[in-house]
Each structure stands twice: as structure tokens, then as C-alpha cells.
Design a protein around this motif. Structure first.
Motif, PDB file in Angstrom:
ATOM      1  N   THR A   1       0.940  -0.908   0.211  1.00  0.00           N
ATOM      2  CA  THR A   1      -0.313   0.016   0.238  1.00  0.00           C
ATOM      3  C   THR A   1       0.790   1.517   0.080  1.00  0.00           C
ATOM      4  OG1 THR A   1      -2.115  -1.153   1.077  1.00  0.00           O
ATOM      5  CG2 THR A   1      -1.684   1.037   0.853  1.00  0.00           C
ATOM      6  N   THR A   2       2.386   1.177   0.880  1.00  0.00           N
ATOM      7  CA  THR A   2       2.572   2.394   0.990  1.00  0.00           C
ATOM      8  C   THR A   2       3.395   2.850  -0.481  1.00  0.00           C
ATOM      9  OG1 THR A   2       3.213   2.258   2.935  1.00  0.00           O
ATOM     10  CG2 THR A   2       4.981   3.371   2.064  1.00  0.00           C
ATOM     11  N   THR A   3       3.952   1.410  -1.053  1.00  0.00           N
ATOM     12  CA  THR A   3       4.630   1.761  -2.215  1.00  0.00           C
ATOM     13  C   THR A   3       3.503   2.068  -3.443  1.00  0.00           C
ATOM     14  OG1 THR A   3       5.598   0.005  -2.300  1.00  0.00           O
ATOM     15  CG2 THR A   3       5.296   0.932  -4.198  1.00  0.00           C
ATOM     16  N   VAL A   4       2.319   2.095  -3.657  1.00  0.00           N
ATOM     17  CA  VAL A   4       1.402   2.379  -4.472  1.00  0.00           C
ATOM     18  C   VAL A   4       0.544   3.545  -3.838  1.00  0.00           C
ATOM     19  CG1 VAL A   4      -1.428   1.947  -5.181  1.00  0.00           C
ATOM     20  CG2 VAL A   4       0.067  -0.089  -4.956  1.00  0.00           C
ATOM     21  N   VAL A   5       0.533   4.106  -2.446  1.00  0.00           N
ATOM     22  CA  VAL A   5      -0.135   5.338  -2.550  1.00  0.00           C
ATOM     23  C   VAL A   5       1.964   6.923  -2.891  1.00  0.00           C
ATOM     24  CG1 VAL A   5       0.296   7.221  -0.212  1.00  0.00           C
ATOM     25  CG2 VAL A   5      -0.957   4.744  -0.465  1.00  0.00           C
ATOM     26  N   GLU A   6       2.954   5.554  -2.833  1.00  0.00           N
ATOM     27  CA  GLU A   6       4.071   7.115  -2.805  1.00  0.00           C
ATOM     28  C   GLU A   6       3.431   6.763  -4.257  1.00  0.00           C
ATOM     29  OE1 GLU A   6       7.313   5.133  -1.840  1.00  0.00           O
ATOM     30  OE2 GLU A   6       7.332   5.190   0.321  1.00  0.00           O
ATOM     31  N   ARG A   7       3.319   5.994  -5.490  1.00  0.00           N
ATOM     32  CA  ARG A   7       3.500   6.287  -6.484  1.00  0.00           C
ATOM     33  C   ARG A   7       2.761   6.944  -7.054  1.00  0.00           C
ATOM     34  NH1 ARG A   7       2.676   0.779  -8.396  1.00  0.00           N
ATOM     35  NH2 ARG A   7       4.416   0.223  -7.497  1.00  0.00           N
ATOM     36  N   LEU A   8       1.175   7.306  -6.439  1.00  0.00           N
ATOM     37  CA  LEU A   8       0.155   7.651  -6.878  1.00  0.00           C
ATOM     38  C   LEU A   8       0.601   9.313  -6.463  1.00  0.00           C
ATOM     39  CD1 LEU A   8      -3.175   6.236  -5.865  1.00  0.00           C
ATOM     40  CD2 LEU A   8      -1.976   6.417  -8.359  1.00  0.00           C
ATOM     41  N   THR A   9       1.081   9.435  -5.256  1.00  0.00           N
ATOM     42  CA  THR A   9       1.511  10.957  -4.720  1.00  0.00           C
ATOM     43  C   THR A   9       3.153  11.920  -6.549  1.00  0.00           C
ATOM     44  OG1 THR A   9       2.183  10.492  -3.055  1.00  0.00           O
ATOM     45  CG2 THR A   9       2.825  12.155  -2.885  1.00  0.00           C
ATOM     46  N   ALA A  10       3.364  10.984  -6.645  1.00  0.00           N
ATOM     47  CA  ALA A  10       4.285  11.334  -7.081  1.00  0.00           C
ATOM     48  C   ALA A  10       3.831  11.591  -8.782  1.00  0.00           C
ATOM     49  CB  ALA A  10       4.926  10.045  -8.470  1.00  0.00           C
ATOM     50  N   LEU A  11       2.643  10.403  -9.373  1.00  0.00           N
ATOM     51  CA  LEU A  11       1.950  10.725 -10.164  1.00  0.00           C
ATOM     52  C   LEU A  11       1.063  12.054 -10.175  1.00  0.00           C
ATOM     53  CD1 LEU A  11       0.680   9.743 -12.782  1.00  0.00           C
ATOM     54  CD2 LEU A  11      -0.735   8.733 -11.848  1.00  0.00           C
ATOM     55  N   ASP A  12       0.541  12.805  -8.521  1.00  0.00           N
ATOM     56  CA  ASP A  12       0.067  14.053  -8.912  1.00  0.00           C
ATOM     57  C   ASP A  12       0.394  14.889  -8.794  1.00  0.00           C
ATOM     58  OD1 ASP A  12      -2.573  15.673  -7.773  1.00  0.00           O
ATOM     59  OD2 ASP A  12      -0.720  15.262  -5.114  1.00  0.00           O
ATOM     60  N   SER A  13       1.799  15.052  -8.649  1.00  0.00           N
ATOM     61  CA  SER A  13       2.928  15.770  -8.826  1.00  0.00           C
ATOM     62  C   SER A  13       2.942  16.472 -10.219  1.00  0.00           C
ATOM     63  CB  SER A  13       4.412  15.766  -7.819  1.00  0.00           C
ATOM     64  OG  SER A  13       4.254  15.382  -6.145  1.00  0.00           O
ATOM     65  N   ALA A  14       3.744  15.250 -10.899  1.00  0.00           N
ATOM     66  CA  ALA A  14       3.510  15.244 -12.524  1.00  0.00           C
ATOM     67  C   ALA A  14       1.739  16.172 -12.691  1.00  0.00           C
ATOM     68  CB  ALA A  14       3.841  14.448 -13.081  1.00  0.00           C
ATOM     69  N   PHE A  15       1.132  16.049 -12.211  1.00  0.00           N
ATOM     70  CA  PHE A  15      -0.313  16.627 -12.745  1.00  0.00           C
ATOM     71  C   PHE A  15       0.016  17.581 -12.667  1.00  0.00           C
ATOM     72  CE2 PHE A  15      -1.694  12.024 -14.605  1.00  0.00           C
ATOM     73  CZ  PHE A  15      -2.621  12.976 -15.403  1.00  0.00           C
ATOM     74  N   GLU A  16      -0.114  18.318 -11.471  1.00  0.00           N
ATOM     75  CA  GLU A  16       0.410  20.049 -10.843  1.00  0.00           C
ATOM     76  C   GLU A  16       1.082  20.391 -11.072  1.00  0.00           C
ATOM     77  OE1 GLU A  16       0.657  21.280  -6.316  1.00  0.00           O
ATOM     78  OE2 GLU A  16       0.938  19.488  -6.461  1.00  0.00           O
ATOM     79  N   GLN A  17       2.354  19.576 -11.397  1.00  0.00           N
ATOM     80  CA  GLN A  17       3.112  20.717 -11.653  1.00  0.00           C
ATOM     81  C   GLN A  17       3.502  21.286 -13.763  1.00  0.00           C
ATOM     82  OE1 GLN A  17       7.417  18.805 -11.390  1.00  0.00           O
ATOM     83  NE2 GLN A  17       6.617  18.982  -9.193  1.00  0.00           N
ATOM     84  N   GLY A  18       3.005  20.112 -14.643  1.00  0.00           N
ATOM     85  CA  GLY A  18       2.865  19.511 -15.777  1.00  0.00           C
ATOM     86  C   GLY A  18       1.775  20.991 -16.224  1.00  0.00           C
ATOM     87  N   LEU A  19       0.876  21.045 -15.298  1.00  0.00           N
ATOM     88  CA  LEU A  19      -0.571  21.654 -16.041  1.00  0.00           C
ATOM     89  C   LEU A  19      -0.377  22.708 -15.079  1.00  0.00           C
ATOM     90  CD1 LEU A  19      -2.946  18.621 -15.906  1.00  0.00           C
ATOM     91  CD2 LEU A  19      -1.593  19.843 -18.485  1.00  0.00           C
ATOM     92  N   ALA A  20       0.654  23.239 -14.492  1.00  0.00           N
ATOM     93  CA  ALA A  20       0.308  24.201 -13.627  1.00  0.00           C
ATOM     94  C   ALA A  20      -0.007  25.685 -14.527  1.00  0.00           C
ATOM     95  CB  ALA A  20       1.289  24.625 -12.528  1.00  0.00           C
ATOM     96  N   ASP A  21       1.462  26.148 -15.673  1.00  0.00           N
ATOM     97  CA  ASP A  21       0.737  27.464 -16.739  1.00  0.00           C
ATOM     98  C   ASP A  21       0.761  26.725 -18.169  1.00  0.00           C
ATOM     99  OD1 ASP A  21       1.810  29.514 -17.916  1.00  0.00           O
ATOM    100  OD2 ASP A  21       3.806  29.273 -17.377  1.00  0.00           O
ATOM    101  N   THR A  22      -0.798  26.727 -18.128  1.00  0.00           N
ATOM    102  CA  THR A  22      -0.810  26.467 -20.676  1.00  0.00           C
ATOM    103  C   THR A  22      -1.453  27.972 -20.382  1.00  0.00           C
ATOM    104  OG1 THR A  22      -2.761  25.396 -18.610  1.00  0.00           O
ATOM    105  CG2 THR A  22      -1.398  24.249 -18.663  1.00  0.00           C
ATOM    106  N   SER A  23      -2.049  27.072 -21.818  1.00  0.00           N
ATOM    107  CA  SER A  23      -2.617  28.772 -22.830  1.00  0.00           C
ATOM    108  C   SER A  23      -3.650  29.350 -21.972  1.00  0.00           C
ATOM    109  CB  SER A  23      -2.398  28.786 -23.674  1.00  0.00           C
ATOM    110  OG  SER A  23      -0.644  28.569 -24.352  1.00  0.00           O
ATOM    111  N   THR A  24      -4.438  27.516 -22.008  1.00  0.00           N
ATOM    112  CA  THR A  24      -5.280  27.834 -21.868  1.00  0.00           C
ATOM    113  C   THR A  24      -5.800  26.336 -20.945  1.00  0.00           C
ATOM    114  OG1 THR A  24      -7.952  26.496 -22.699  1.00  0.00           O
ATOM    115  CG2 THR A  24      -6.530  25.734 -23.337  1.00  0.00           C
ATOM    116  N   LYS A  25      -7.474  26.067 -20.005  1.00  0.00           N
ATOM    117  CA  LYS A  25      -7.838  25.713 -19.106  1.00  0.00           C
ATOM    118  C   LYS A  25      -8.455  25.093 -19.412  1.00  0.00           C
ATOM    119  CE  LYS A  25      -4.816  26.762 -15.972  1.00  0.00           C
ATOM    120  NZ  LYS A  25      -3.541  25.842 -15.219  1.00  0.00           N
TER     121      LYS A  25
END
Length: 332
Positions: free
Chosen positions: A198-222
Motif C-alpha cells: 500500500t505504501t508503494t502504491v500511495v507513493e507512486r500515486l503521490t508522484a503522479l499527482d505532483s507530475a500533473f500539478e507541475q505539468g498543468l500549472a502554466d498553460t495557454s488554456t484551462k
């Protein structure tokens, strides 16, 4: 913006491949026999039945070598349309543990209630569900909102809520924690392994969340346009606006007024892409895109993994979704 590879997914190719081959090669009525000899006969392992892929993924990743997972929904089958055969219903009754998501597959909900298995877990009870409709983020003044709501009602969860919680990595992580705890309770002899996984899966999903947050922070349209309203949680999590051609139901047809409205939205919000998905026909999306002079691309709701999926598992397909959104929204 390029998507960086996240934490590698745990390698469970053997059990996953066997399960998928067995289910894809047989009829629904034979699924229980071909998925490892039937639930409840798993050579000492906990016999787990998952309703469809997002539940199967968590059961396999968290259960690891201590579970034998079969799924009710064959690869390539749209989960909303699933009808159970007699042996699949029997498979549920023989299970040691059932993991499902109430509100997305009515036939499964009924069969699980009838099965009466003690260790039955509804993923919707492990997080907070919300209401989402044709759009999330702001109001375009849809005069046909009531009409859309009526079309979607049959495919919504409890109290008209959106069941697509797995498309938000944060909510999916909450579900993962609950699944881990419930497996510990169902099989206390292997509790330590379930906690570790469970810890491994949660860490993986936390990393995924961070990637989405950073990748979509500054875009031309929302704003993004997609086939049906599967991405409400994702849109809300990352400050986007989802506009769907249909509603919560992937099979519902848009009204002429809705198509006209989408044309206006696309021009106003500088939308350049209409997204379609892998398990539902892309005809409507391509028609809307052609009508508005837009491109098309895949945004996968990850309701099943097939050879058309842009990734071998949940994390890989979500990474592909992020790359598609970054490109469509003009990430900087």
C-alpha cells in the motif's frame, strides 16, 4: 513539456497476463472457470474478485503474491455495459474478497448484494464523492443543464455523484489506503505485506499527482473538450474546466444545442483539441472536431487496458493522459 517517467510500477505481469488472457478468450459464463480455477480455489491465496480494471489494479498491486485476482469486466468491454453470466455470479459467491465501485455498473451492484460475501469493499466508501456534470470549473450558462442531468442520472453514483474517482490520483490514493486496510483485515496473516505494498502504491500515486500539478500549472488554456464527463475530479484537482460532448454516460448523444455551444466554447477559450477514448466510438468526437476545425487526441478514462491503450497499466496510461493534456492545453 515532456513527461518524466515516474516511480516504476510493481511487476505483476504474470498474474495480470494470465487473468486477461483467460477472460478475453472465453465467454462471460466461462470466466469464473478460466480465471484460475474459480474464486475461492486459489491454492491458499486470498481469492479476490474485482469489478473492473481500476479495482483490479489496486487489488493486484496491494495484494501482490498473496492474492489471486480475477475481474468481472473483460478487456475491451465498456464497464457501464457489463452484463453478468450465471457463472460470473457464482464466482462472486465463492470469493474471499470483493472490490467494486458502486454506481458505475448496475448489474455488478445487484449481483454483489445478492452474493453476500463478508469481505466486500465499495471503493466509493473509501473517499468522498462529488457531483460533476458536463463541465467543471465555471458556468457557461447551459440552458440545457436539466436535460443533461436527466441523461446522466442512470450512470451516476450515490445521490447523483460522479463515480470516476480513480482519475484523480489523490482520491485514488485514498481508496488505495482503504483497500490495503481491508485486505489486512480479511487476511491478517499477510498484513505486513499489504501495508508495505500500500505504501508503494500511495507513493507512486503521490508522484503522479505532483507530475500533473507541475505539468498543468502554466498553460495557454484551462479548458478541454472530451467525449463524456469522466474527468471531473481530474479537472477540479488541477484547476481545469472539462467540457463534455455527452454527459456522465459515454453512450448518450449530444443535442444540437450542445454541439453549437461547444463550438462557441472552443472559440472563446482557445480550445484546439477534442478528446475521445479507447473503449467508446470516436465518431461523435471526430464529427464535433471537424465541425469546429479542431484536432482530436486520446484522453483515456482507464476503464480497461487493451492493446490500444497508451500504456501497460494505470500509471503509464495516466502519464500518457498528462502528455496529451500538456500538448492540447499549451503547457509552458
Amino acid at each position: 513539456m515532456n513527461v518524466r517517467r515516474l516511480i516504476p510500477t510493481a511487476a505483476l505481469a504474470g498474474s495480470l497476463t494470465l487473468g486477461l488472457v483467460a477472460l478475453s478468450a472465453c465467454s462471460p459464463s466461462d470466466a469464473a472457470d478460466d480465471a484460475g480455477g474459480g474464486a475461492g480455489k486459489s491454492g491458499g491465496k486470498l481469492a479476490v474478485v474485482a469489478s473492473f480494471y481500476p479495482m483490479q489494479y489496486l487489488a493486484e498491486e496491494i495484494g501482490g503474491s498473496h492474492v489471486d485476482v480475477s475481474t468481472l469486466t473483460k478487456p475491451g468491454v465498456e464497464p457501464h455495459d457489463l452484463e453478468l453470466g450465471t457463472r460470473q455470479a457464482a464466482q462472486l459467491g465463492e470469493a474471499d474478497y470483493i472490490l467494486y465501485l458502486k454506481g458505475i455498473q448496475p448489474a455488478v451492484d445487484e449481483a454483489i448484494t445478492a452474493a453476500g460475501v463478508k469481505n466486500t469493499v465499495d471503493a466509493a466508501s473509501l473517499t468522498t464523492l462529488e457531483k460533476h456534470g458536463a463541465e467543471v470549473g465555471h458556468d457557461h450558462g447551459d440552458e440545457h443543464a436539466d436535460e443533461h442531468a436527466e441523461e446522466d442520472h442512470a450512470h451516476e453514483g450515490e445521490a447523483g455523484t460522479d463515480p470516476h474517482i480513480w482519475l484523480d490520483p489523490v482520491k485514488y490514493a485514498e481508496v488505495a489506503k482503504g483497500v490495503g486496510a481491508s485486505l489486512e483485515k480479511a487476511d491478517p496473516d499477510n498484513a505486513a505485506a499489504y501495508r508495505k505494498n500500500t505504501t508503494t502504491v500511495v507513493e507512486r500515486l503521490t508522484a503522479l499527482d505532483s507530475a500533473f500539478e507541475q505539468g498543468l500549472a502554466d498553460t495557454s488554456t484551462k479548458t478541454f473538450i472530451t467525449t463524456h464527463s469522466a474527468f471531473g475530479y481530474l479537472a477540479e484537482r488541477y484547476g481545469l474546466t472539462q467540457e463534455s460532448i455527452a454527459g456522465i454516460s459515454p453512450e448518450s448523444e449530444p443535442s444540437p444545442a450542445r454541439i453549437k455551444e461547444l463550438r462557441t466554447i472552443a472559440a472563446k477559450d482557445k480550445v484546439g483539441t477534442v478528446f475521445f477514448e479507447t473503449l467508446v466510438s470516436d465518431k461523435t468526437a471526430k464529427t464535433v472536431a471537424a465541425d469546429s476545425g479542431l484536432k482530436t487526441d486520446v484522453l483515456d478514462p482507464i476503464e480497461g487496458i487493451t492493446d490500444k491503450s497508451k500504456g501497460a497499466d494505470y500509471v503509464e496510461v495516466m502519464e500518457s493522459n498528462l502528455a496529451a493534456l500538456e500538448k492540447a492545453l499549451g503547457a509552458k
